[in-house]
Design an enzyme around this catalytic site. Structure first.
Site, PDB file in Angstrom:
ATOM      1  CB  SER A  41      45.839  55.884  79.433  1.00 45.56           C
ATOM      2  OG  SER A  41      45.403  56.635  78.612  1.00 45.56           O
ATOM      3  CE  LYS A  42      44.433  62.963  82.449  1.00 46.19           C
ATOM      4  NZ  LYS A  42      44.495  63.726  83.488  1.00 46.19           N
ATOM      5  NE  ARG A  43      47.674  60.068  74.841  1.00 49.29           N
ATOM      6  CZ  ARG A  43      48.960  59.533  74.144  1.00 49.29           C
ATOM      7  NH1 ARG A  43      49.904  59.593  74.970  1.00 49.29           N
ATOM      8  NH2 ARG A  43      48.622  59.010  73.023  1.00 49.29           N
ATOM      9  CE  LYS A  44      45.838  55.892  72.273  1.00 51.77           C
ATOM     10  NZ  LYS A  44      46.882  54.744  72.227  1.00 51.77           N
TER      11      LYS A  44
END
Ligand code: GLU
Length: 503
Positions: free
Chosen positions: A252-255
């Site tokens: 995910s782009k969060r991490k």
């Protein structure tokens, strides 16, 4: 049978490496079996779809070297290839299912649905909708319609038994119908849901194999039921192993860096990215790891596709990239490739105004501007924490900056300037003495340099995002629990309770 496969991305965000990964396997499959590869844009989510995201999907995939035979921008005999241009088609088919008694009008209000969800959660049921409108008499339906009550069209999902199908990668899949709600097919505004549009289009576009990520497996029984309800033959389903982050969860782009443009801007070769992505889902005979797209197309065997998720190991990508540089770029071409990448007229012309008044000699130029050309910045917790500010607070500031920029849907320097003031005010910290040095450290790996906001515009959204995320990691990261608390605080613009913990 002529093979016809497709990717069906939704233009709701930055072009994701997962899209390139699935596109790549569809392309390889189509080329190996002398079939056709289609790109269809699934923009039924009106609130999140944007034309610029669609353009980015085209540009990003083309940069990797992936080309499609039919699509919104290249045309083809089964168009239009953009779902927002096909609304009437879906309406016609939804009404066909109504006629056949395979679907029904549901008049549930938002309040009713919320209440049903609560009851289902309390009883521990997976399905939340209690089917209260499934058996209305024609007269009752008519009466409600005459009163002008809004409705959706729902699919009648069997109440008992299992959906059983053979996935060409995962084998036999069995899932109980009892876990599946009566799916909404057509919303009250006349727009289709993903399930209806996806199945109708795959049918009309004569798709023979649906090759998609295994995160869509929970949708497949609903799709199979739709095919059955229409009386159509379903395509073969092939669910690819998911790309996983270090934490074992979906990338995910969060991490993680996930935008294809991040890899382009950081100087990876498109052929290395593609080679690396094939390794995520496939193993060549003899465990060969470096090969060309032509080679895998030629020798492709669907049986060699992996079953379980693959770690997106960026170190491995670096290794593949180095091998490709050595193997595919002769020494005398290397400079040309670097020029194409970033040492080009266009980029340098944009950079010069930032350097002009800030160098005493030309020899100072690289020192001033190296952060535009390197991937790993020399960041340390000391650098990131001006005036002994607690590292956790600094990581909260940086994370909030990311959210602010995402909310603005703008990662330009101007947006960052706005975000930095907003975040400094919210956390009651000094903008100039704390916020600005933190941002310099994140973006440039030093406390002084060319003007911050202009530099960020030039660095671009994708590298800026990853630099901010890397800085949070360098400070020890934010635990999932803290992240949830912070997000709630951020959404309400109230972070006092989080600051209290800082002492
Ligand atoms: N629109 C879906 C996506 O965003 C398509 C999934 C599928 O391939 O069916 O990936």
């Amino acid at each position: 049978m002529t093979v016809r496969v497709r990717i069906a991305p939704s233009p709701t965000g930055d072009p994701h490496v997962g899209t390139a990964y699935i596109a790549l396997f569809n392309l390889i499959f189509a080329r190996h079996f002398k079939g056709t590869f289609i790109l269809r844009i699934e923009d039924t989510d009106q609130s999140r779809s944007r034309p610029e995201y669609e353009k980015n999907i085209f540009n990003a995939l083309r940069w990797t070297g992936i080309e499609w035979d039919e699509g919104p921008d290249v045309g083809g005999p089964y168009g239009p290839y953009r779902q927002s241009e096909r609304t009437e088609i879906y309406q016609k088919y939804a009404y066909e299912l109504l006629e056949k008694g395979k679907a029904y009008k549901c008049f549930a209000t938002a309040e009713e649905l919320a209440e049903m969800r609560e009851v289902a959660a309390a009883e521990g049921r997976r399905a939340g909708y209690d089917r209260r409108y499934r058996n209305l008499s024609p007269a009752e339906v008519k009466e409600r319609e005459e009163k002008g009550q809004p409705f959706v069209i729902r699919l009648k999902v069997p109440l008992t038994g299992d959906c059983v199908y053979d996935d060409a990668i995962k084998g036999r899949i069995t899932s109980p119908w009892a876990d599946i709600d009566d799916q909404v097919l057509l919303k009250s505004d006349g727009f289709p849901t993903y399930h209806l549009a996806n199945v109708v289009d795959d049918y009309l576009m004569k798709i023979t194999h649906v090759i998609r990520g295994d995160e869509w497996m929970s949708s497949t029984p609903k799709h199979i039921l739709l095919y059955e309800s229409f009386g159509w033959t379903a395509p073969t389903f092939m669910h690819m192993p998911l790309l996983l982050g270090k934490d074992g969860k979906k990338l995910s782009k969060r991490k993680n860096p996930t935008s294809i443009f991040y890899f382009r801007d950081s100087g990876f070769l498109p052929e290395a990215l593609l080679n690396f992505l094939t390794l995520m889902g496939y193993s060549m005979p003899d465990d060969k790891e470096i090969y060309s797209l032509e080679e895998i197309i030629e020798t492709f065997d669907p049986k060699r596709i992996g079953i379980s998720g693959a770690f997106f190991d960026i170190q491995k990508l670096h290794w593949v990239n180095q091998k490709k540089i050595i193997e595919t770029i002769p020494e005398d071409q290397l400079w040309n490739r670097l020029v194409d990448w970033q040492f080009n007229e266009e980029f340098m012309r944009r950079l010069m105004p930032l350097a002009h008044t800030r160098i005493k000699t030309f020899g100072d130029f690289m020192q001033l501007c190296s952060f535009f050309f390197i991937n790993d910045l020399p960041i340390t917790p000391e650098l990131l924490c001006p005036k002994n500010t607690p590292p956790e607070l600094i990581s909260f500031l940086i994370q909030s900056i990311i959210w602010s920029l995402d909310e603005q849907e703008d990662w330009s320097g101007a947006a960052l300037e706005k975000a930095s003031h907003e975040v400094a005010d919210l956390f009651a910290i000094h903008h100039k003495k704390v916020m600005i040095p933190v941002l310099f450290a994140c973006v440039m790996g030093k406390l002084q340099g060319p003007p911050l906001f202009n530099s960020v515009t030039l660095l671009g959204k994708d590298r800026t995002r990853v630099r901010l995320m890397n800085a949070i990691q360098a400070l020890g990261g934010i635990s999932n629990k803290k992240m949830d608390q912070l997000k709630k605080g951020w959404d309400k613009r109230d972070v006092k309770h989080l600051l209290a913990d800082q002492g």
